[in-house]
Design an enzyme around this catalytic site. Structure first.
Site, mmCIF file in Angstrom:
data_model
loop_
_atom_site.group_PDB
_atom_site.id
_atom_site.type_symbol
_atom_site.label_atom_id
_atom_site.label_comp_id
_atom_site.label_asym_id
_atom_site.label_seq_id
_atom_site.Cartn_x
_atom_site.Cartn_y
_atom_site.Cartn_z
ATOM 1 N N THR A 71 0.821 -1.211 0.000
ATOM 2 C CA THR A 71 0.000 0.000 0.000
ATOM 3 C C THR A 71 0.853 1.258 0.000
ATOM 4 O O THR A 71 0.443 2.295 -0.532
ATOM 5 C CB THR A 71 -0.949 -0.019 1.218
ATOM 6 O OG1 THR A 71 -1.767 -1.192 1.144
ATOM 7 C CG2 THR A 71 -1.838 1.206 1.265
ATOM 8 N N TYR A 106 6.458 -11.862 4.997
ATOM 9 C CA TYR A 106 5.373 -11.327 4.169
ATOM 10 C C TYR A 106 5.209 -12.258 2.970
ATOM 11 O O TYR A 106 6.076 -12.328 2.097
ATOM 12 C CB TYR A 106 5.732 -9.905 3.745
ATOM 13 C CG TYR A 106 4.676 -9.125 2.993
ATOM 14 C CD1 TYR A 106 3.422 -9.641 2.695
ATOM 15 C CD2 TYR A 106 4.943 -7.820 2.578
ATOM 16 C CE1 TYR A 106 2.478 -8.902 2.005
ATOM 17 C CE2 TYR A 106 4.003 -7.062 1.899
ATOM 18 C CZ TYR A 106 2.772 -7.609 1.614
ATOM 19 O OH TYR A 106 1.839 -6.874 0.927
ATOM 20 N N LYS A 122 2.570 -12.181 7.506
ATOM 21 C CA LYS A 122 1.444 -11.511 6.871
ATOM 22 C C LYS A 122 1.175 -12.249 5.569
ATOM 23 O O LYS A 122 2.077 -12.416 4.743
ATOM 24 C CB LYS A 122 1.756 -10.049 6.600
ATOM 25 C CG LYS A 122 0.543 -9.299 6.034
ATOM 26 C CD LYS A 122 0.914 -8.360 4.917
ATOM 27 C CE LYS A 122 -0.369 -7.820 4.278
ATOM 28 N NZ LYS A 122 -0.092 -6.895 3.173
#
Length: 289
Positions: A46, A135, A163
Site C-alpha cells: 500500500t 510477508y 502476513k
C-alpha cells in the site's frame, strides 16, 4: 476474547510530478495515529515500496516513528529482491528506533525454498532482538511459501509471525497447523478480520482501514460480543467500504482528498478513479467516517 489486531497499511503521498509529498505523508500518518488501531504497516504494498528510494525510505520511516509511536505499533517493511538490500533497510530502520519489521520474500527472479530460507536468515540476523514478520504474497512476488518452509522460518529467533496476502482461508489454516501457538498470522484480506480469525489468524493488515478505520473497529467489537445482528451489520459495513476502495491506492488517496487529509497521488502506474468511482468514494466517506 480473541485477538483481532487491525494493522493499518499506510499509503505514501506523492506530488503530481512524482516527487515525495513529505507534508501529505506526514498528515496521513497523523490521521492514522488517531484511528485506534493496533499497528501501522509502513512502506508495504500500500505504501508503494518498490518505487521508494533509500533516502525516501529513511525520511518516511523516521516520520512514521515520530508520528505513530505512542499510538500504534510501527512495523517497517524492508523486503527487497535481495537479502543485501533488505538488510541495509533493516539497519536504517533500527537506527531510527524501529523494533518490528516485515519482509516480503525476494521477488522478480525465481527462488528455491533454500534461497528463500537463506534470505530470511540474513534478514532475521539483522533484525537481531527485534521482531520479524514473513510477508507472503505469491501473486505479487512470484515466490510461494509452503507450510513446511514457513514452519522452518518460524524457528528463526527473530521471526514471530507472517502476513499472508491473497491466499485462501484453507491455506491460512494450513499455515496455522504447522507453526507454534504464539506465532502471529495476519491476513492481508481487509474484509476477513473475523473469518480469518476462525482459521487461526490474529488480525488483519488493512489498507482500507487507513482511510476509514471506524467500520473495522466496529467489526472487531461486534465479533467480541454475542449479538449476531450487530456482527452482521458491522461485517456489511466493512464489505461496503472494501468493495468501493479495496486495495486500490489511487482510491485511498482520492478519499484522503475528499476528507481534506492529503492531496497526493500515486507514483506507480495506477489508474485514477473515474467519476462513478469518485461518487462511490464520497458516499462511503460520508457514511462511515
Amino acid at each position: 476474547m480473541s485477538r483481532r489486531d487491525i494493522v493499518t497499511a499506510i499509503p505514501t503521498s506523492f506530488r503530481p510530478d512524482g516527487a515525495l509529498d513529505v507534508d501529505g505523508s506526514r498528515e496521513i500518518f497523523r490521521y492514522v495515529a488517531r484511528s485506534g488501531n493496533e499497528g501501522a504497516f509502513v512502506l508495504g504494498t500500500t505504501g508503494e515500496f518498490p518505487a521508494v528510494d533509500d533516502d525516501e525510505f529513511r525520511t518516511l520511516v523516521s516520520m512514521a516513528v515520530d508520528e505513530l509511536s505512542g499510538h500504534l505499533r510501527v512495523i517497517a517493511h524492508v523486503g527487497q529482491p535481495s537479502a543485501y538490500e533488505a538488510v541495509r533497510r533493516v539497519r536504517v530502520a533500527r537506527e531510527l528506533g524501529v523494533t518490528e519489521f516485515a519482509a516480503l520474500t525476494p521477488y522478480y527472479l525465481p527462488a528455491t525454498e533454500e534461497a528463500v530460507y537463506d534470505y530470511f536468515t540474513q534478514v532475521a540476523d539483522a533484525v537481531g532482538d527485534g521482531s520479524l514478520y514473513v510477508y507472503v504474497y505469491p501473486k505479487r512476488s512470484g515466490i510461494p511459501v509452503s507450510p513446511a518452509l514457513l514452519a522452518r522460518l518460524a524457528e528463526l529467533p527473530a521471526v514471530v509471525g507472517a502476513k499472508v496476502s491473497e491466499l485462501s482461508l484453507d491455506e491460512l489454516a494450513a499455515y496455522r497447523a504447522v507453526v507454534p501457538d504464539d506465532f502471529v498470522l495476519y491476513t492481508g484480506a481487509d474484509r476477513e478480520l473475523v473469518a480469518a480469525g476462525e482459521s487461526g489468524a490474529q488480525g488483519v493488515v488493512s489498507g482500507v482501514s487507513s482511510v476509514l478505520p471506524k467500520p473495522f473497529r466496529d467489526l472487531a467489537r461486534a465479533a467480541d460480543g454475542d449479538d449476531a445482528d450487530a456482527l452482521a451489520r458491522a461485517q456489511a459495513a466493512v464489505d461496503d467500504v472494501v468493495a468501493v476502495i479495496g486495495g486500490d491506492m489511487a482510491r485511498m488517496k482520492a478519499a484522503y482528498r475528499i476528507m481534506g487529509v492529503a492531496d497526493g497521488v500515486c507514483r506507480m502506474a495506477l489508474a485514477a478513479p473515474d467519476d462513478a468511482a469518485l461518487a462511490e468514494i464520497e458516499r462511503v466517506v460520508a457514511t462511515y467516517r
